[in-house]
Design a protein around this motif. Structure first.
Motif, mmCIF file in Angstrom:
data_model
loop_
_atom_site.group_PDB
_atom_site.id
_atom_site.type_symbol
_atom_site.label_atom_id
_atom_site.label_comp_id
_atom_site.label_asym_id
_atom_site.label_seq_id
_atom_site.Cartn_x
_atom_site.Cartn_y
_atom_site.Cartn_z
ATOM 1 N N LEU A 1 0.842 -1.195 0.000
ATOM 2 C CA LEU A 1 0.000 0.000 0.000
ATOM 3 C C LEU A 1 0.879 1.248 0.000
ATOM 4 N N LEU A 2 1.944 1.158 0.815
ATOM 5 C CA LEU A 2 2.860 2.291 0.925
ATOM 6 C C LEU A 2 3.542 2.566 -0.413
ATOM 7 N N GLU A 3 3.954 1.454 -1.061
ATOM 8 C CA GLU A 3 4.634 1.624 -2.353
ATOM 9 C C GLU A 3 3.699 2.184 -3.421
ATOM 10 N N SER A 4 2.408 1.768 -3.296
ATOM 11 C CA SER A 4 1.484 2.137 -4.369
ATOM 12 C C SER A 4 1.044 3.597 -4.283
ATOM 13 N N SER B 1 -0.790 11.429 -1.016
ATOM 14 C CA SER B 1 -1.766 11.083 0.008
ATOM 15 C C SER B 1 -3.186 11.239 -0.519
ATOM 16 N N LEU B 2 -4.117 10.466 0.107
ATOM 17 C CA LEU B 2 -5.507 10.478 -0.347
ATOM 18 C C LEU B 2 -6.233 11.741 0.077
ATOM 19 N N MET C 1 -0.742 1.522 11.685
ATOM 20 C CA MET C 1 -1.272 2.878 11.820
ATOM 21 C C MET C 1 -0.372 3.874 11.095
ATOM 22 N N ALA C 2 0.947 3.703 11.289
ATOM 23 C CA ALA C 2 1.885 4.630 10.655
ATOM 24 C C ALA C 2 1.740 4.589 9.138
ATOM 25 N N ILE C 3 1.553 3.373 8.591
ATOM 26 C CA ILE C 3 1.416 3.264 7.128
ATOM 27 C C ILE C 3 0.118 3.910 6.649
ATOM 28 N N VAL C 4 -0.968 3.615 7.387
ATOM 29 C CA VAL C 4 -2.249 4.195 6.971
ATOM 30 C C VAL C 4 -2.181 5.728 7.024
ATOM 31 N N LYS D 1 0.442 7.497 6.665
ATOM 32 C CA LYS D 1 1.314 7.926 5.566
ATOM 33 C C LYS D 1 0.532 7.933 4.240
ATOM 34 N N VAL D 2 -0.236 6.857 4.029
ATOM 35 C CA VAL D 2 -0.960 6.735 2.758
ATOM 36 C C VAL D 2 -2.117 7.738 2.686
#
Lengths: 582, 70
Positions: A19-22, A26-27, A168-171, A173-174
């Motif tokens: 997800l992070l790579e994709s 940010s959304l 949580m950190a990834i979400v 970030k994304v």
């Protein structure tokens, strides 16, 4: 955690890394009002920690919240401890991918077990005055089963907390473009502060707030979504028209064969694997959730808490599954799996909930939705850390290392091991940052213990003949079976047709059947070893086993105050809902 | 001496603060609509959601305000 684990079959933790790579950008973008909404949440959470510090001076207060919680608070906290953000996002994504089938994890995968806990099991947990599930095993089976269960639980819980933190950190970030280190450290310091200061009471207070916040933040999406599509009937018609298949809007009618539904599951797996073993194992023996109910102020409240929790759990699909279904109808683009999302730059299934939030929420409301996600992650971490601290202090440190310390010493140990637990979680978060596949292994590892544990606990509660040796060997054999079956499929994927009974079965079915087999092995070994060994005297089983315990009489003023009446109401609703969405 | 603050009091305060913030933002948006408005912005969800939270928050804050112990 196991249901969370199940949810991650679709929301694979290692897929988070993809997800992070994709995500190129940010959304969502927060403005000043959104930041203010988030800041207010952090301020209140930390204030609660400092405020409650004064009321957590004894071990009973720190680890068991003084056993003063009402049925409503314990019930909301019970259901909230499971309602993490990863679960919300994962199941919304599953609803988009598999349709309404995902609701099974909220209904048959939770409601019967919660009612069973309240009506049948809670009296034994409560009147035994145990502090934990391993503590009950100690009373019923002795130190062997307790040590096995406590070590596995403590170890896995703290690792899960780290995974939650990293997720949580990834979400963040994304969705928001936040720095990973910032998210990890801000959330961990906040959680460490409020749990170390206020103990379980603080964790429970925050879980109740989180539960309300999740509803506040997420409820607008299904409301506005239904307005946009023109109601449920129109939504069904639009999904049928868009996908050309009815399997997305039926819960049971497509479960006759593995290849008739997009999940690749069979009704036997859903009923026996998920509904009987996984669900009962998680909701009745995972100390993370059971601890919340043990904090109730009397037996009646302890029995009512899971029943109240079941009522709310039944409503959760409205804010989780429905947004996923709405997205099938209203989003102008198609969501794809993580791998394809990385390759093509499209949005993945797992982004469906943030995408729907962004679709309907203007500034302020968006901040509220994001706060709900943050609150979900933080209370998940707090739940893990507070349960870890209790099991470490009572069932490992106090039981095997330092048996004669003062109460004050144990409270101090609980506070310090909260910090240690958080630090280990941070370490885990950084570890998985460099090897994301570790997360899948940890998740699988956690699932190995729950199903057999349910076998051990339920036989201990309902069968007087179960012996000390049988408890230990049954648990060990069941766990060994789960590990063995997992390794078999891991190294030889074709073995899935034996483990899950069909070559058409998918990963989700494997999890259900693995749980079922490991539970059966645990039960069979426990029964066989029990008949080979000497049972305890009946007098030693008082307060621990059905048939050898006097359950205190509950005096309700009116018939409608009885837990069994409310359990019946929830059970009837459960059946009606399943028939409606058959 | 006052009674201890209950969880419902905290919930009330949180709802009230959020309600006021979101309601104020909703009114501000009436005269300053966002450049990229979300879907169904014309229904002004910030105003009715914020108003509902304010009323619920106020009710809980008052109902569970820590009383003076007798």
């Amino acid at each position: 955690m196991l249901l969370e684990t199940a949810s991650k079959l679709t929301f694979h933790p290692s897929a988070l890394a993809l997800l992070l790579e994709s995500s190129g950008k940010s959304l969502a973008h927060l403005n000043g009002v959104d930041i203010l909404v988030i800041a207010v949440y952090f301020a209140i959470v930390i204030f609660i920690g400092f405020y409650l510090k004064g009321s957590t001076n004894t071990s009973e207060e720190f680890f068991m919240a003084g056993r003063e919680m009402t049925a409503w608070i314990a019930g909301l906290s019970f259901v909230s401890a499971n309602l993490g953000s990863l679960e919300l996002m994962g199941w919304a994504g599953s609803a988009y991918q598999y349709g309404i089938l995902a609701t099974h994890w909220y209904w048959i995968g939770a409601i019967p077990a919660m009612l069973f806990l309240g009506i049948v099991m809670m009296p034994f947990y409560y009147i035994s005055k145990t502090h934990s599930v391993p503590g009950y095993l100690h009373l019923r089976y002795g130190d062997g089963a307790r040590a096995l269960s406590a070590v596995s639980f403590a170890f896995m819980t703290v690792l899960m907390s780290g995974i939650n933190m990293y997720s949580m950190a990834i979400v963040m970030k994304v969705v928001l473009g936040w720095n990973l280190n910032f998210s990890i450290w801000v959330s961990s310091i906040t959680v460490a502060l409020y749990v170390a200061l206020g103990g379980l009471r603080s964790a429970i207070f925050n879980e109740v707030l989180q539960f309300l916040l999740i509803w506040l933040g997420a409820l607008l999406v299904p409301i506005l979504g239904l307005i946009e599509v023109g109601g449920w009937t129109n939504l069904r018609a639009q999904i049928l028209q868009r996908l050309g298949s009815g399997e997305y809007v039926h819960m049971w009618s497509t479960l006759g064969h593995f290849h008739d539904n997009p999940m690749g599951v069979h009704w036997t797996g859903i009923v026996f694997g998920l509904g009987l073993v996984i669900s009962f194992g998680y909701w009745t023996t995972d100390f993370l959730v059971v601890q919340r109910v043990l904090s109730a102020h009397n037996l009646r409240a302890a029995r009512m808490a899971p029943i109240i929790g079941a009522g709310f759990k039944m409503a959760v699909p409205f804010i989780v599954i429905l947004p996923g279904l709405l997205a099938l109808s209203v989003l102008p683009f198609h969501l794809v799996g993580e791998t394809q999302a990385v390759a093509t730059g499209q949005h993945s299934y797992n982004e469906v909930l943030p995408l729907m939030l962004v679709r309907y929420c203007s500034p302020g409301l968006l901040g509220l939705g994001v706060t709900a996600l943050i609150a979900g992650f933080m209370s998940g971490m707090a739940g893990n850390v507070s349960a870890f601290s209790t099991v470490w202090t009572y069932d490992l440190y106090g039981a095997f290392i330092n048996k004669k310390a003062t109460d004050k010493h144990y409270v101090s140990m609980g506070r310090w091991c909260t910090f240690v637990g958080v630090l280990i979680s941070v370490g885990t978060a950084y570890l998985v940052q460099h090897a994301a596949s570790i997360m899948d292994y940890v998740q699988a590892l956690f699932s190995f213990f729950i199903a057999p544990l349910f076998g051990t606990v339920i036989l201990g509660m309902l069968w007087k003949r179960a012996t000390k040796a049988a408890g230990f060997w049954g648990l060990l054999a069941g766990t060994g079976t789960a590990v063995g079956l997992w390794a078999w499929v891991h190294f030889d994927p074709s073995a899935l047709r034996y483990v899950a009974l069909s070559a058409d079965a998918k990963a989700m079915a494997e999890d259900m059947y693995r749980a079922l087999w490991s539970w059966l092995v645990c039960v069979i070994v426990t029964i066989v070893v029990s008949y080979m060994t000497q049972p305890k005297k009946e007098s030693e089983l008082e307060g621990l086993v059905y048939g050898a315990s006097r359950i205190p009489e509950e005096r309700d003023e009116h018939w409608y105050q009885r837990p069994i009446v409310w359990a019946g109401v929830i059970a009837v609703l459960f059946v009606i809902l399943n028939v409606i969405f058959w | 001496m006052r009674e201890a603050m209950s969880i419902w009091f905290f919930a009330g305060v949180l709802f009230l603060l959020y309600g006021i913030i979101i309601l104020a933002e909703g009114f501000w948006e009436l005269s300053h609509p966002p450049a990229n408005p979300p879907v169904l912005f014309n229904l002004h969800p910030s105003i009715w959601w914020g108003a509902m939270m304010t009323v619920a928050g106020l009710a809980y804050t008052v109902r569970f305000w820590p009383r003076v112990k007798r």
